[in-house]
Design a protein around this motif. Structure first.
Motif, PDB file in Angstrom:
ATOM      1  N   LEU A 188      19.158  54.533 -11.776  1.00 53.24           N
ATOM      2  CA  LEU A 188      18.836  53.137 -12.040  1.00 53.24           C
ATOM      3  C   LEU A 188      19.709  52.577 -13.174  1.00 53.24           C
ATOM      4  O   LEU A 188      20.216  51.456 -13.074  1.00 53.24           O
ATOM      5  CB  LEU A 188      17.357  52.998 -12.395  1.00 53.24           C
ATOM      6  N   ILE A 189      19.901  53.351 -14.235  1.00 56.23           N
ATOM      7  CA  ILE A 189      20.754  52.910 -15.344  1.00 56.23           C
ATOM      8  C   ILE A 189      22.181  52.669 -14.857  1.00 56.23           C
ATOM      9  O   ILE A 189      22.802  51.652 -15.195  1.00 56.23           O
ATOM     10  CB  ILE A 189      20.730  53.941 -16.493  1.00 56.23           C
ATOM     11  N   ILE A 190      22.696  53.581 -14.053  1.00 50.69           N
ATOM     12  CA  ILE A 190      24.063  53.425 -13.535  1.00 50.69           C
ATOM     13  C   ILE A 190      24.157  52.194 -12.635  1.00 50.69           C
ATOM     14  O   ILE A 190      25.113  51.415 -12.724  1.00 50.69           O
ATOM     15  CB  ILE A 190      24.515  54.696 -12.796  1.00 50.69           C
ATOM     16  N   LEU A 191      23.159  51.994 -11.777  1.00 52.55           N
ATOM     17  CA  LEU A 191      23.161  50.839 -10.878  1.00 52.55           C
ATOM     18  C   LEU A 191      23.116  49.530 -11.656  1.00 52.55           C
ATOM     19  O   LEU A 191      23.907  48.616 -11.393  1.00 52.55           O
ATOM     20  CB  LEU A 191      21.980  50.920  -9.910  1.00 52.55           C
ATOM     21  N   VAL A 192      22.215  49.440 -12.634  1.00 51.47           N
ATOM     22  CA  VAL A 192      22.101  48.215 -13.427  1.00 51.47           C
ATOM     23  C   VAL A 192      23.389  47.960 -14.200  1.00 51.47           C
ATOM     24  O   VAL A 192      23.897  46.827 -14.233  1.00 51.47           O
ATOM     25  CB  VAL A 192      20.887  48.287 -14.371  1.00 51.47           C
ATOM     26  N   TRP A 193      23.948  49.004 -14.807  1.00 48.74           N
ATOM     27  CA  TRP A 193      25.184  48.834 -15.570  1.00 48.74           C
ATOM     28  C   TRP A 193      26.332  48.386 -14.663  1.00 48.74           C
ATOM     29  O   TRP A 193      27.120  47.513 -15.035  1.00 48.74           O
ATOM     30  CB  TRP A 193      25.534  50.117 -16.313  1.00 48.74           C
ATOM     31  N   ALA A 194      26.431  48.977 -13.472  1.00 46.65           N
ATOM     32  CA  ALA A 194      27.479  48.569 -12.528  1.00 46.65           C
ATOM     33  C   ALA A 194      27.302  47.108 -12.126  1.00 46.65           C
ATOM     34  O   ALA A 194      28.288  46.358 -12.027  1.00 46.65           O
ATOM     35  CB  ALA A 194      27.461  49.471 -11.302  1.00 46.65           C
ATOM     36  N   LEU A 195      26.064  46.675 -11.910  1.00 49.59           N
ATOM     37  CA  LEU A 195      25.823  45.273 -11.560  1.00 49.59           C
ATOM     38  C   LEU A 195      26.196  44.339 -12.703  1.00 49.59           C
ATOM     39  O   LEU A 195      26.728  43.250 -12.465  1.00 49.59           O
ATOM     40  CB  LEU A 195      24.363  45.070 -11.154  1.00 49.59           C
ATOM     41  N   ALA A 208      11.873  62.126 -12.145  1.00 49.13           N
ATOM     42  CA  ALA A 208      11.792  60.783 -12.736  1.00 49.13           C
ATOM     43  C   ALA A 208      13.042  60.490 -13.560  1.00 49.13           C
ATOM     44  O   ALA A 208      13.567  59.374 -13.524  1.00 49.13           O
ATOM     45  CB  ALA A 208      10.542  60.673 -13.610  1.00 49.13           C
ATOM     46  N   GLY A 209      13.525  61.481 -14.295  1.00 54.67           N
ATOM     47  CA  GLY A 209      14.739  61.306 -15.081  1.00 54.67           C
ATOM     48  C   GLY A 209      15.963  61.069 -14.211  1.00 54.67           C
ATOM     49  O   GLY A 209      16.814  60.240 -14.545  1.00 54.67           O
ATOM     50  N   THR A 219      32.449  53.961 -20.410  1.00 58.07           N
ATOM     51  CA  THR A 219      31.891  55.036 -21.230  1.00 58.07           C
ATOM     52  C   THR A 219      30.582  54.665 -21.918  1.00 58.07           C
ATOM     53  O   THR A 219      29.803  55.550 -22.255  1.00 58.07           O
ATOM     54  CB  THR A 219      32.902  55.484 -22.298  1.00 58.07           C
ATOM     55  N   ILE A 220      30.308  53.380 -22.104  1.00 59.45           N
ATOM     56  CA  ILE A 220      29.130  52.977 -22.881  1.00 59.45           C
ATOM     57  C   ILE A 220      27.819  53.300 -22.160  1.00 59.45           C
ATOM     58  O   ILE A 220      26.780  53.492 -22.807  1.00 59.45           O
ATOM     59  CB  ILE A 220      29.202  51.492 -23.266  1.00 59.45           C
ATOM     60  N   TRP A 221      27.825  53.394 -20.850  1.00 59.17           N
ATOM     61  CA  TRP A 221      26.585  53.689 -20.131  1.00 59.17           C
ATOM     62  C   TRP A 221      26.080  55.100 -20.428  1.00 59.17           C
ATOM     63  O   TRP A 221      24.913  55.415 -20.175  1.00 59.17           O
ATOM     64  CB  TRP A 221      26.773  53.510 -18.626  1.00 59.17           C
ATOM     65  N   ILE A 222      26.923  55.920 -21.017  1.00 56.91           N
ATOM     66  CA  ILE A 222      26.533  57.303 -21.333  1.00 56.91           C
ATOM     67  C   ILE A 222      25.578  57.346 -22.533  1.00 56.91           C
ATOM     68  O   ILE A 222      24.787  58.283 -22.650  1.00 56.91           O
ATOM     69  CB  ILE A 222      27.793  58.152 -21.594  1.00 56.91           C
ATOM     70  N   VAL A 223      25.606  56.323 -23.396  1.00 62.70           N
ATOM     71  CA  VAL A 223      24.797  56.310 -24.620  1.00 62.70           C
ATOM     72  C   VAL A 223      23.311  56.564 -24.353  1.00 62.70           C
ATOM     73  O   VAL A 223      22.708  57.401 -25.020  1.00 62.70           O
ATOM     74  CB  VAL A 223      25.017  54.999 -25.407  1.00 62.70           C
ATOM     75  N   PRO A 224      22.663  55.889 -23.382  1.00 67.00           N
ATOM     76  CA  PRO A 224      21.234  56.154 -23.181  1.00 67.00           C
ATOM     77  C   PRO A 224      20.955  57.473 -22.450  1.00 67.00           C
ATOM     78  O   PRO A 224      19.798  57.869 -22.322  1.00 67.00           O
ATOM     79  CB  PRO A 224      20.754  54.971 -22.340  1.00 67.00           C
ATOM     80  N   MET A 225      21.972  58.159 -22.015  1.00 68.80           N
ATOM     81  CA  MET A 225      21.750  59.395 -21.260  1.00 68.80           C
ATOM     82  C   MET A 225      21.276  60.551 -22.141  1.00 68.80           C
ATOM     83  O   MET A 225      20.459  61.356 -21.698  1.00 68.80           O
ATOM     84  CB  MET A 225      23.031  59.828 -20.540  1.00 68.80           C
ATOM     85  N   ARG A 226      21.749  60.652 -23.371  1.00 72.28           N
ATOM     86  CA  ARG A 226      21.364  61.794 -24.216  1.00 72.28           C
ATOM     87  C   ARG A 226      19.862  61.855 -24.442  1.00 72.28           C
ATOM     88  O   ARG A 226      19.242  62.892 -24.188  1.00 72.28           O
ATOM     89  CB  ARG A 226      22.114  61.768 -25.541  1.00 72.28           C
TER      90      ARG A 226
END
Length: 78
Positions: free
Chosen positions: A21-28, A14-15, A54-61
């Motif tokens: 999904l986060i990467i796809l939405v951010w790219a869009l 799921a993660g 680089t900002i898309w990394i913030v929700p990854m932690r």
């Protein structure tokens, strides 16, 4: 002695899907404003793309912590 094998959890698949999904939405989002970014000076474009890259990394932690522990907060350090 050997320890019994742990049962796999659903959190890791799921993660991984959430990460994609986060990467796809951010790219869009970035692509949707690319006309505005493209109209800017090259130095401004560089800064915007550096930040956007680089900002898309913030929700990854918290997501990675959740995948490992089941909680969104890091466990206390001993």
């Amino acid at each position: 002695m050997t320890q019994p094998l742990k049962q796999p959890t659903w959190r890791k698949p799921a993660g991984m899907l959430a990460i994609l999904l986060i990467i796809l939405v951010w790219a869009l989002v970035v692509v949707s404003i690319s006309d505005y970014i493209g109209a800017q000076h090259i130095a401004v474009q560089s800064i915007i793309y550096l930040i956007a890259g680089t900002i898309w990394i913030v929700p990854m932690r918290p997501l990675l912590i959740w995948m490992e522990t089941g909680s969104f907060r890091a466990p206390p350090q001993a």
